[in-house]
Design an enzyme around this catalytic site. Structure first.
Site, short mmCIF file in Angstrom:
data_model
loop_
_atom_site.label_atom_id
_atom_site.label_comp_id
_atom_site.label_asym_id
_atom_site.label_seq_id
_atom_site.Cartn_x
_atom_site.Cartn_y
_atom_site.Cartn_z
N GLU A 70 -1.27 4.64 3.86
CA GLU A 70 -1.10 5.64 4.92
C GLU A 70 -1.76 6.97 4.56
OE1 GLU A 70 2.93 6.60 6.17
OE2 GLU A 70 2.14 7.84 7.79
N ASP A 89 2.63 1.54 2.47
CA ASP A 89 3.22 2.83 2.87
C ASP A 89 4.01 3.34 1.66
OD1 ASP A 89 4.31 5.07 3.93
OD2 ASP A 89 5.04 4.11 5.75
N ILE A 91 5.89 6.00 1.18
CA ILE A 91 7.28 6.28 1.60
C ILE A 91 7.37 5.97 3.08
CG2 ILE A 91 9.15 7.96 1.82
CD1 ILE A 91 7.96 9.60 -0.40
N ASP A 92 8.12 4.96 3.43
CA ASP A 92 8.40 4.72 4.84
C ASP A 92 9.81 5.25 5.08
OD1 ASP A 92 7.91 3.82 7.45
OD2 ASP A 92 9.10 2.03 7.08
N THR A 94 9.94 8.94 5.78
CA THR A 94 9.75 10.26 5.17
C THR A 94 10.78 11.27 5.70
OG1 THR A 94 7.43 9.85 4.76
CG2 THR A 94 8.08 12.15 4.89
N ASP A 227 3.32 0.21 7.99
CA ASP A 227 4.76 0.25 8.27
C ASP A 227 5.36 -1.16 8.40
OD1 ASP A 227 5.16 3.17 8.63
OD2 ASP A 227 3.85 2.93 10.36
C1 IPD Z 1 7.64 6.12 10.39
C2 IPD Z 1 8.93 5.37 10.36
C3 IPD Z 1 9.59 5.38 11.71
C4 IPD Z 1 8.70 4.82 12.79
C5 IPD Z 1 7.37 5.57 12.81
C6 IPD Z 1 6.73 5.54 11.43
P1 IPD Z 1 6.89 7.26 8.08
O1 IPD Z 1 6.98 6.05 9.16
O2 IPD Z 1 8.70 4.02 9.98
O3 IPD Z 1 10.76 4.62 11.69
O4 IPD Z 1 9.31 4.96 14.03
O5 IPD Z 1 6.52 4.96 13.76
O6 IPD Z 1 5.54 6.28 11.46
O7 IPD Z 1 6.23 8.41 8.78
O8 IPD Z 1 8.28 7.59 7.67
O9 IPD Z 1 6.07 6.68 7.01
CA CA Z 2 4.89 6.85 5.25
#
Ligand code: IPD
Ligand code: CA
Length: 285
Positions: A70, A89, A91-92, A94, A227
């Site tokens: 990402e 990713d 950190i998913d 964030t 993701d």
């Molecule tokens: C997000 C999370 C969120 C989802 C978003 C993502 P991030 O990723 O997974 O649940 O709804 O579409 O972008 O920004 O925390 O890596």
């Molecule tokens: Ca992320």
């Protein structure tokens, strides 16, 4: 594909996920954040630090494989190809990380021919390590997934479903309207009348909850390959399936950007059709 040792890949991804987890937890409550697309699309310096750690180590250990992450993604330039590729990713979740809500994870997927074949998703706060290799089942730590197999008389139906959704970072325009109108229709007594919604704040965590059988489905628009890639194979190996988040897409691409993850169980195809019938409009990213 046949000469790639997927167990070796999985084992190394688990080690990296643990290392990434130590870095993430060491920074909890000590991080500042910046905005990306808008004031609710957030990133911290730890996102970049974890991706650097992971990408460097993967390059050293598997120099022939591609990497998509990402934080290094360049829109219009970075493309997922048929080559063996790590889809990461760092950190998913964030926003969860910034708020110390303990549902952030590192999502480490591995694709061949643009299909996920290995997935490791690790939440270091709750010590949840989800893993899967294509053809070899899915696990949460050492427990086989799904964790919860609903009783035979509780088949998958929209009206009895617990469904994960996210508001996303687009808070105006058509996609926002499609999402919120669909939420209303799914919840309404004269609509889907589902049991309820849940939002874990992470696409990977939501999808792993579907794989575990803790929620019945997860509907999402706007997220990216990193993701979903890792959790996708975890879901499939747990008996669930990933279809498109717009009607009629039975075989979505990893980078489809609109998804519906559904747990395994009787009635899945009807559930998917019924869900699609409740989508008000079309998500477009
Ligand atoms: C997000 C999370 C969120 C989802 C978003 C993502 P991030 O990723 O997974 O649940 O709804 O579409 O972008 O920004 O925390 O890596
Ligand atoms: Ca992320």
């Amino acid at each position: 594909m046949s000469d790639i040792d997927l167990v070796e890949v999985r084992d190394y991804l688990v080690l990296l996920a643990l290392e990434a987890g130590d870095l993430i937890t060491s920074k909890t409550g000590k991080t500042t954040y910046d905005d990306k697309a808008n004031a609710v699309d957030l990133v911290t310096e730890t996102d970049a630090a974890v991706e650097l750690l992971v990408s460097k180590k993967l390059k050293e250990r598997f120099p022939d494989f591609e990497f998509m992450g990402e934080e290094s993604y360049v829109p219009g330039v970075t493309k997922l190809t048929d080559k063996p590729t790590f889809v990461v990713d760092p950190i998913d979740g964030t926003t969860n990380f910034i708020h110390s809500f303990p549902f952030s994870c590192t999502s480490l997927g591995f694709t061949i021919n643009r299909k996920p074949v290995v997935g490791v998703v690790y939440n270091p706060f709750l010590k949840l390590m989800y893993t899967a290799i294509k053809g070899y089942g899915a696990f949460l730590n050492d427990q086989h997934l799904p964790l919860r197999t609903p009783p035979a008389d509780v088949s998958l139906t929209l009206q009895t479903a617990l469904i994960a959704v996210e508001w996303g970072t687009q808070r105006s325009g058509t996609n926002y309207k499609v999402k919120t109108d669909t939420f209303h229709k799914l919840a309404a007594a004269d609509g889907g009348f589902i049991h309820g919604f849940r939002s874990l704040g992470s696409a990977a965590m939501n999808t792993c909850a579907v794989a575990a059988g803790q929620v019945d489905a997860y509907w999402e628009g706007g997220c990216y390959a990193w993701d979903v890639a890792a959790a996708w194979i975890i879901l499939e190996e747990a008996g669930g399936r990933m279809v498109g988040g717009n009607p009629g897409i039975w075989e979505p691409a990893v980078d489809e950007r609109v998804y519906l993850a559904v747990r395994g169980g009787e009635g899945a195809e009807k559930f998917i059709s019924d869900f699609w019938d409740n989508i008000v409009g079309k998500l477009e990213y």
